[in-house]
Design a protein around this motif. Structure first.
Motif, PDB file in Angstrom:
ATOM      1  N   GLN A 306      47.573  56.339  41.279  1.00 24.44           N
ATOM      2  CA  GLN A 306      48.073  57.559  40.658  1.00 24.44           C
ATOM      3  C   GLN A 306      48.756  58.495  41.654  1.00 24.44           C
ATOM      4  O   GLN A 306      49.294  59.524  41.238  1.00 24.44           O
ATOM      5  N   LEU A 307      48.735  58.148  42.944  1.00 19.63           N
ATOM      6  CA  LEU A 307      49.395  58.997  43.932  1.00 19.63           C
ATOM      7  C   LEU A 307      50.909  58.964  43.727  1.00 19.63           C
ATOM      8  O   LEU A 307      51.453  58.001  43.164  1.00 19.63           O
ATOM      9  N   PRO A 308      51.620  60.021  44.173  1.00 20.27           N
ATOM     10  CA  PRO A 308      53.061  60.099  43.925  1.00 20.27           C
ATOM     11  C   PRO A 308      53.843  58.905  44.453  1.00 20.27           C
ATOM     12  O   PRO A 308      54.806  58.471  43.836  1.00 20.27           O
ATOM     13  N   HIS A 309      53.453  58.381  45.597  1.00 24.84           N
ATOM     14  CA  HIS A 309      54.145  57.218  46.147  1.00 24.84           C
ATOM     15  C   HIS A 309      53.307  55.968  45.893  1.00 24.84           C
ATOM     16  O   HIS A 309      52.174  56.039  45.431  1.00 24.84           O
ATOM     17  N   SER A 310      53.868  54.828  46.211  1.00 24.99           N
ATOM     18  CA  SER A 310      53.193  53.562  45.936  1.00 24.99           C
ATOM     19  C   SER A 310      52.148  53.290  47.014  1.00 24.99           C
ATOM     20  O   SER A 310      52.384  52.523  47.946  1.00 24.99           O
ATOM     21  N   ALA A 311      50.973  53.900  46.886  1.00 25.78           N
ATOM     22  CA  ALA A 311      49.934  53.746  47.894  1.00 25.78           C
ATOM     23  C   ALA A 311      49.298  52.370  47.851  1.00 25.78           C
ATOM     24  O   ALA A 311      48.887  51.840  48.883  1.00 25.78           O
ATOM     25  N   LEU A 312      49.197  51.793  46.669  1.00 23.34           N
ATOM     26  CA  LEU A 312      48.551  50.490  46.555  1.00 23.34           C
ATOM     27  C   LEU A 312      49.306  49.408  47.311  1.00 23.34           C
ATOM     28  O   LEU A 312      48.705  48.465  47.829  1.00 23.34           O
ATOM     29  N   ALA A 313      50.618  49.529  47.381  1.00 25.71           N
ATOM     30  CA  ALA A 313      51.406  48.509  48.077  1.00 25.71           C
ATOM     31  C   ALA A 313      51.062  48.448  49.555  1.00 25.71           C
ATOM     32  O   ALA A 313      51.281  47.419  50.208  1.00 25.71           O
ATOM     33  N   GLY A 314      50.531  49.519  50.095  1.00 28.92           N
ATOM     34  CA  GLY A 314      50.170  49.548  51.511  1.00 28.92           C
ATOM     35  C   GLY A 314      48.682  49.490  51.747  1.00 28.92           C
ATOM     36  O   GLY A 314      48.197  49.931  52.797  1.00 28.92           O
ATOM     37  N   THR A 315      47.917  48.958  50.800  1.00 23.57           N
ATOM     38  CA  THR A 315      46.450  48.956  50.885  1.00 23.57           C
ATOM     39  C   THR A 315      45.912  47.536  50.964  1.00 23.57           C
ATOM     40  O   THR A 315      46.384  46.642  50.270  1.00 23.57           O
ATOM     41  N   ASP A 329      29.445  36.453  43.272  1.00 24.26           N
ATOM     42  CA  ASP A 329      30.488  35.432  43.358  1.00 24.26           C
ATOM     43  C   ASP A 329      31.725  36.033  44.024  1.00 24.26           C
ATOM     44  O   ASP A 329      32.343  36.969  43.492  1.00 24.26           O
ATOM     45  N   GLU A 330      32.082  35.488  45.170  1.00 23.56           N
ATOM     46  CA  GLU A 330      33.175  36.058  45.969  1.00 23.56           C
ATOM     47  C   GLU A 330      34.519  35.972  45.243  1.00 23.56           C
ATOM     48  O   GLU A 330      35.295  36.929  45.240  1.00 23.56           O
ATOM     49  N   LYS A 331      34.805  34.846  44.615  1.00 27.39           N
ATOM     50  CA  LYS A 331      36.105  34.677  43.957  1.00 27.39           C
ATOM     51  C   LYS A 331      36.271  35.644  42.790  1.00 27.39           C
ATOM     52  O   LYS A 331      37.340  36.234  42.601  1.00 27.39           O
ATOM     53  N   THR A 332      35.211  35.844  42.030  1.00 26.43           N
ATOM     54  CA  THR A 332      35.284  36.782  40.910  1.00 26.43           C
ATOM     55  C   THR A 332      35.485  38.209  41.400  1.00 26.43           C
ATOM     56  O   THR A 332      36.293  38.970  40.847  1.00 26.43           O
ATOM     57  N   ALA A 333      34.751  38.590  42.459  1.00 25.84           N
ATOM     58  CA  ALA A 333      34.876  39.936  43.008  1.00 25.84           C
ATOM     59  C   ALA A 333      36.279  40.173  43.568  1.00 25.84           C
ATOM     60  O   ALA A 333      36.890  41.228  43.319  1.00 25.84           O
ATOM     61  N   ALA A 334      36.801  39.218  44.313  1.00 18.47           N
ATOM     62  CA  ALA A 334      38.134  39.371  44.888  1.00 18.47           C
ATOM     63  C   ALA A 334      39.200  39.433  43.799  1.00 18.47           C
ATOM     64  O   ALA A 334      40.156  40.220  43.883  1.00 18.47           O
ATOM     65  N   ALA A 335      39.059  38.619  42.751  1.00 21.49           N
ATOM     66  CA  ALA A 335      40.026  38.627  41.657  1.00 21.49           C
ATOM     67  C   ALA A 335      40.030  39.970  40.936  1.00 21.49           C
ATOM     68  O   ALA A 335      41.085  40.473  40.528  1.00 21.49           O
ATOM     69  N   HIS A 336      38.848  40.564  40.770  1.00 23.49           N
ATOM     70  CA  HIS A 336      38.746  41.872  40.115  1.00 23.49           C
ATOM     71  C   HIS A 336      39.511  42.930  40.907  1.00 23.49           C
ATOM     72  O   HIS A 336      40.172  43.807  40.322  1.00 23.49           O
ATOM     73  N   LEU A 337      39.451  42.877  42.227  1.00 22.11           N
ATOM     74  CA  LEU A 337      40.157  43.844  43.066  1.00 22.11           C
ATOM     75  C   LEU A 337      41.653  43.540  43.142  1.00 22.11           C
ATOM     76  O   LEU A 337      42.481  44.456  43.177  1.00 22.11           O
ATOM     77  N   ARG A 338      41.997  42.275  43.143  1.00 25.06           N
ATOM     78  CA  ARG A 338      43.418  41.902  43.241  1.00 25.06           C
ATOM     79  C   ARG A 338      44.205  42.251  41.985  1.00 25.06           C
ATOM     80  O   ARG A 338      45.439  42.274  42.024  1.00 25.06           O
ATOM     81  N   GLU A 339      43.523  42.515  40.887  1.00 24.30           N
ATOM     82  CA  GLU A 339      44.221  42.905  39.667  1.00 24.30           C
ATOM     83  C   GLU A 339      45.056  44.163  39.861  1.00 24.30           C
ATOM     84  O   GLU A 339      46.046  44.380  39.150  1.00 24.30           O
ATOM     85  N   GLY A 341      46.785  44.759  42.517  1.00 21.54           N
ATOM     86  CA  GLY A 341      47.940  44.434  43.345  1.00 21.54           C
ATOM     87  C   GLY A 341      47.686  44.483  44.832  1.00 21.54           C
ATOM     88  O   GLY A 341      48.616  44.282  45.624  1.00 21.54           O
ATOM     89  N   VAL A 342      46.437  44.722  45.252  1.00 19.17           N
ATOM     90  CA  VAL A 342      46.131  44.799  46.676  1.00 19.17           C
ATOM     91  C   VAL A 342      45.784  43.415  47.217  1.00 19.17           C
ATOM     92  O   VAL A 342      45.482  42.489  46.461  1.00 19.17           O
ATOM     93  N   SER A 343      45.826  43.306  48.542  1.00 19.01           N
ATOM     94  CA  SER A 343      45.382  42.090  49.209  1.00 19.01           C
ATOM     95  C   SER A 343      43.910  42.241  49.576  1.00 19.01           C
ATOM     96  O   SER A 343      43.460  43.339  49.935  1.00 19.01           O
ATOM     97  N   VAL A 344      43.155  41.162  49.472  1.00 18.38           N
ATOM     98  CA  VAL A 344      41.718  41.192  49.762  1.00 18.38           C
ATOM     99  C   VAL A 344      41.418  40.192  50.874  1.00 18.38           C
ATOM    100  O   VAL A 344      41.814  39.025  50.796  1.00 18.38           O
ATOM    101  N   VAL A 345      40.744  40.654  51.925  1.00 20.07           N
ATOM    102  CA  VAL A 345      40.326  39.808  53.044  1.00 20.07           C
ATOM    103  C   VAL A 345      38.804  39.844  53.110  1.00 20.07           C
ATOM    104  O   VAL A 345      38.207  40.926  53.189  1.00 20.07           O
ATOM    105  N   ARG A 346      38.190  38.681  53.064  1.00 21.77           N
ATOM    106  CA  ARG A 346      36.731  38.605  53.115  1.00 21.77           C
ATOM    107  C   ARG A 346      36.258  38.643  54.555  1.00 21.77           C
ATOM    108  O   ARG A 346      36.723  37.870  55.401  1.00 21.77           O
TER     109      ARG A 346
END
Length: 387
Positions: A306-315, A329-339, A341-346
């Motif tokens: 919701q920030l004025p600029h595209s903050a998610l693209a840099g997160t 479950d790691e895959k389910t948790a990561a998929a929930h966060l990737r929805e 548009g962010v990258s997830v590193v375990r």
């Protein structure tokens, strides 16, 4: 000679740098740190020769306190009357209780990895390591700020900040700063291996001037054993929290000296953390690998959208396992966060990190080192190319 001294005092009074009481107050506090010149910065401006030389008519120079105790300079009223004393990061009575650093991987795991390495082709690993190294070593024209935060304390925020700072220090050839913006008894100095701290963000904010060179600034910072510099937020005592003005002053002034600044922020929704997340070039949100941790982090990501600029693209999200018995479950948790548009590193569980105390890169688990490099590369890619 007396006439010249009067002229200098008048000029300094006009600049607001001298109150006429330097003889009573004594010499200005001296910076601490190595005297050798650090590696040249990527874009540190070179002051004109006139700014380095003795003041000439119509000009005056304001610089950091001289490292030569024989040189007396007018006291800067922004400085405390006395330089702060160095304070150990760990009480000496407790330091011996840390014990020997434990290896992140067990003997069985290290032996199994060595055997698998002998049988498998290493070409794919070499190619991936080369790609990550290129991301980490990208040239920058201005300093990049990478903010690290989380939804609550105790999930590994300072640990991730220390890992990022050490990774950038290892791969880059220009100065790297790890800055602590969490005064709530933060553990970053301990994790970075600092034996003691002296100057803090609040102290630096009062004395920074555009005339300072890199060697002036680093005199107030803590040198890190593996390279780079550290600026703590406090001396390990309970005190007033850092305010937004201090944070902005320090980060805006220091980013021109350092290619990368990793900021260990306070937890959300603190004012400094919100400001850091909104103004940084890239963001790392540390999420504990628990159902409530992932759910809370998803709410943070929705706020960033919701920030004025595209903050998610840099997160980037660091999904951190703080226990060897994680059942989520790691895959389910990561998929929930990737929805979002962010990258997830375990970031896997590591016995050495769980031990606490200073982080020794040489005894980190192999998977932990690989994850730290991937996380740093993802953050650097977004800091340079996204915004």
């Amino acid at each position: 000679m007396a006439q010249r001294e009067d002229w200098q005092q008048d000029v300094l009074r006009q600049l607001g740098q001298y109150d006429g009481s330097d003889e009573a107050a004594g010499p200005a506090p001296e910076p601490t740190g190595p005297t050798a010149r650090p590696r040249p910065t990527h874009s540190a401006p070179t002051p004109p020769e006139a700014a380095r030389s003795t003041a000439s008519p119509g000009s005056a120079q304001v610089s950091a306190p001289s490292s030569d105790p024989a040189v007396r300079t007018p006291r800067d009223p922004r400085l405390p009357l006395h330089a702060p004393e160095s304070v150990p990061t760990v009480d000496p009575r407790l330091a011996h209780a840390l014990g020997r650093p434990q290896h992140g991987d067990s003997v069985t795991r290290r032996t199994g990895r060595a055997l698998r390495g002998l049988a498998a082709s290493a070409s794919r690993d070499v190619a991936e390591e080369t790609r990550l190294a290129q991301e980490l070593q990208q040239p920058v024209t201005t300093g990049r700020v990478i903010a690290v935060t989380s939804i609550r304390g105790g999930v590994g925020k300072s640990t991730v900040s220390a890992l990022l700072g050490r990774t950038f220090n290892h791969y880059r050839h220009d100065p790297v700063l790890t800055l602590e913006a969490d005064t709530a008894l933060g553990t970053l100095p301990v994790r970075m291996g600092a034996a003691s701290v002296r100057w803090t963000c609040a102290d630096i904010a009062r004395i920074l001037t555009p005339a300072m060179q890199l060697t002036d600034v680093t005199g107030y910072l803590v040198p890190v054993a593996d390279g780079g510099w550290l600026l703590p937020a406090s001396q390990g005592r309970v005190g007033a929290p850092m305010d937004v003005r201090t944070y902005r002053t320090v980060t805006l002034a220091l980013r021109r000296y350092f290619a990368v600044t990793v900021v260990d922020c306070e937890t959300l929704p603190g004012d400094v953390a919100r400001t850091a997340m909104d103004t940084a070039h890239a963001r790392v949100v540390v999420a504990p690998m628990t159902a409530e941790g992932v759910n809370g982090t998803r709410q943070v990501l929705d706020w960033l959208a919701q920030l004025p600029h595209s903050a998610l693209a840099g997160t980037v999200v660091a999904l951190s396992a703080n226990s060897p018995d994680t059942t989520l479950d790691e895959k389910t948790a990561a998929a929930h966060l990737r929805e979002t548009g962010v990258s997830v590193v375990r970031l896997p569980y590591d016995r050495h990190l769980a031990q606490g105390g200073p982080i020794h890169t040489s005894v980190l688990g192999r998977a932990t080192r690989d994850a730290a490099v991937r996380l740093a590369a993802e953050a650097m890619h977004r800091a340079v190319r996204v915004r």
